[in-house]
Motif scaffolding. Structure first.
Motif, PDB file in Angstrom:
ATOM      1  N   GLN A 211      -8.781   7.512 -45.719  1.00  0.00           N
ATOM      2  CA  GLN A 211      -9.679   7.373 -44.583  1.00  0.00           C
ATOM      3  C   GLN A 211      -8.942   7.847 -43.337  1.00  0.00           C
ATOM      4  N   LEU A 212      -9.618   8.667 -42.542  1.00  0.00           N
ATOM      5  CA  LEU A 212      -8.991   9.266 -41.368  1.00  0.00           C
ATOM      6  C   LEU A 212      -9.448   8.551 -40.098  1.00  0.00           C
ATOM      7  N   GLY A 213      -8.555   8.511 -39.128  1.00  0.00           N
ATOM      8  CA  GLY A 213      -8.860   7.864 -37.858  1.00  0.00           C
ATOM      9  C   GLY A 213      -9.577   8.797 -36.901  1.00  0.00           C
ATOM     10  N   ILE A 214      -9.807   8.284 -35.692  1.00  0.00           N
ATOM     11  CA  ILE A 214     -10.462   9.049 -34.640  1.00  0.00           C
ATOM     12  C   ILE A 214      -9.385   9.574 -33.706  1.00  0.00           C
ATOM     13  N   GLY A 215      -9.623  10.731 -33.155  1.00  0.00           N
ATOM     14  CA  GLY A 215      -8.705  11.246 -32.147  1.00  0.00           C
ATOM     15  C   GLY A 215      -7.986  12.493 -32.593  1.00  0.00           C
ATOM     16  N   THR A 216      -7.018  12.885 -31.790  1.00  0.00           N
ATOM     17  CA  THR A 216      -6.264  14.109 -32.031  1.00  0.00           C
ATOM     18  C   THR A 216      -5.522  14.031 -33.358  1.00  0.00           C
ATOM     19  N   GLY A 217      -5.737  15.012 -34.177  1.00  0.00           N
ATOM     20  CA  GLY A 217      -5.058  15.078 -35.458  1.00  0.00           C
ATOM     21  C   GLY A 217      -5.655  14.197 -36.537  1.00  0.00           C
TER      22      GLY A 217
ATOM     23  N   VAL B 157      -5.620   6.411 -41.901  1.00  0.00           N
ATOM     24  CA  VAL B 157      -5.738   5.002 -41.535  1.00  0.00           C
ATOM     25  C   VAL B 157      -5.558   4.092 -42.742  1.00  0.00           C
ATOM     26  N   GLN B 158      -6.139   4.487 -43.876  1.00  0.00           N
ATOM     27  CA  GLN B 158      -6.143   3.598 -45.038  1.00  0.00           C
ATOM     28  C   GLN B 158      -6.333   4.418 -46.307  1.00  0.00           C
ATOM     29  N   VAL B 159      -5.781   3.928 -47.414  1.00  0.00           N
ATOM     30  CA  VAL B 159      -5.924   4.586 -48.717  1.00  0.00           C
ATOM     31  C   VAL B 159      -6.973   3.827 -49.522  1.00  0.00           C
ATOM     32  N   HIS B 160      -7.866   4.579 -50.178  1.00  0.00           N
ATOM     33  CA  HIS B 160      -8.943   4.000 -50.985  1.00  0.00           C
ATOM     34  C   HIS B 160      -8.978   4.659 -52.357  1.00  0.00           C
TER      35      HIS B 160
ATOM     36  N   ASN C 266     -16.782   7.468 -43.269  1.00  0.00           N
ATOM     37  CA  ASN C 266     -17.258   8.853 -43.385  1.00  0.00           C
ATOM     38  C   ASN C 266     -16.159   9.874 -43.131  1.00  0.00           C
ATOM     39  N   ARG C 267     -15.178   9.524 -42.338  1.00  0.00           N
ATOM     40  CA  ARG C 267     -14.065  10.437 -42.053  1.00  0.00           C
ATOM     41  C   ARG C 267     -13.009  10.220 -43.134  1.00  0.00           C
ATOM     42  N   ARG C 268     -12.933  11.121 -44.065  1.00  0.00           N
ATOM     43  CA  ARG C 268     -11.993  10.955 -45.177  1.00  0.00           C
ATOM     44  C   ARG C 268     -11.679  12.295 -45.804  1.00  0.00           C
ATOM     45  N   ARG C 269     -10.637  12.296 -46.589  1.00  0.00           N
ATOM     46  CA  ARG C 269     -10.297  13.472 -47.389  1.00  0.00           C
ATOM     47  C   ARG C 269      -9.740  12.993 -48.711  1.00  0.00           C
ATOM     48  N   SER C 270      -9.908  13.805 -49.712  1.00  0.00           N
ATOM     49  CA  SER C 270      -9.400  13.428 -51.037  1.00  0.00           C
ATOM     50  C   SER C 270      -7.933  13.809 -51.144  1.00  0.00           C
ATOM     51  N   VAL C 271      -7.199  13.007 -51.885  1.00  0.00           N
ATOM     52  CA  VAL C 271      -5.771  13.257 -52.120  1.00  0.00           C
ATOM     53  C   VAL C 271      -5.481  13.047 -53.598  1.00  0.00           C
ATOM     54  N   ASP C 272      -4.384  13.601 -54.049  1.00  0.00           N
ATOM     55  CA  ASP C 272      -3.998  13.387 -55.443  1.00  0.00           C
ATOM     56  C   ASP C 272      -3.192  12.089 -55.562  1.00  0.00           C
ATOM     57  N   ARG C 273      -2.892  11.739 -56.763  1.00  0.00           N
ATOM     58  CA  ARG C 273      -2.195  10.478 -57.038  1.00  0.00           C
ATOM     59  C   ARG C 273      -0.841  10.414 -56.336  1.00  0.00           C
TER      60      ARG C 273
END
Length: 112
Positions: A56-62, A66-69, A78-85
């Protein structure tokens, strides 16, 4: 056999038109339902696979993480990106908090 039909042409022709209109409506509805079913099937086939882990991604520059799910966590924003293990484990090891709902730290075995 069908003696309940009117015997004259003036009443039979409107009945024929009325039934043709209803048959056209039914055919249109069948075609619409078949099109929607085909669209749903196409959507299922081309839907991308759910990611295994999400950050989960935060708000603001860059937009800092914020948190792993887990990939199917309902609490991920809603602000997120997928990552590998590996990246999920690295982020948790670096101090990024794990979601309290899906608890990816337990699944990734990164508990302190």
């Amino acid at each position: 056999m069908f003696d309940d039909l009117p015997p004259d042409l003036e009443r039979l022709l409107p009945l024929k038109v009325w039934h043709a209109m209803w048959l056209a409506r039914i055919d249109d509805e069948i075609a619409d339902l078949q099109r929607r079913k085909a669209e749903r099937e196409y959507g299922r086939r081309v839907r991308p696979a759910r990611p295994e882990w999400i950050v989960q991604l935060g708000i603001g520059t860059g937009r800092p993480p914020v948190q792993v799910h887990a990939g199917d966590c309902y609490a991920a924003g809603n602000r997120r990106r997928s990552v590998d293990r590996g990246e999920a484990r690295r982020l948790l090891a670096s101090g990024l908090p794990a979601c309290l709902h899906c608890q990816p730290d337990i699944e990734l075995r990164t508990l302190d």
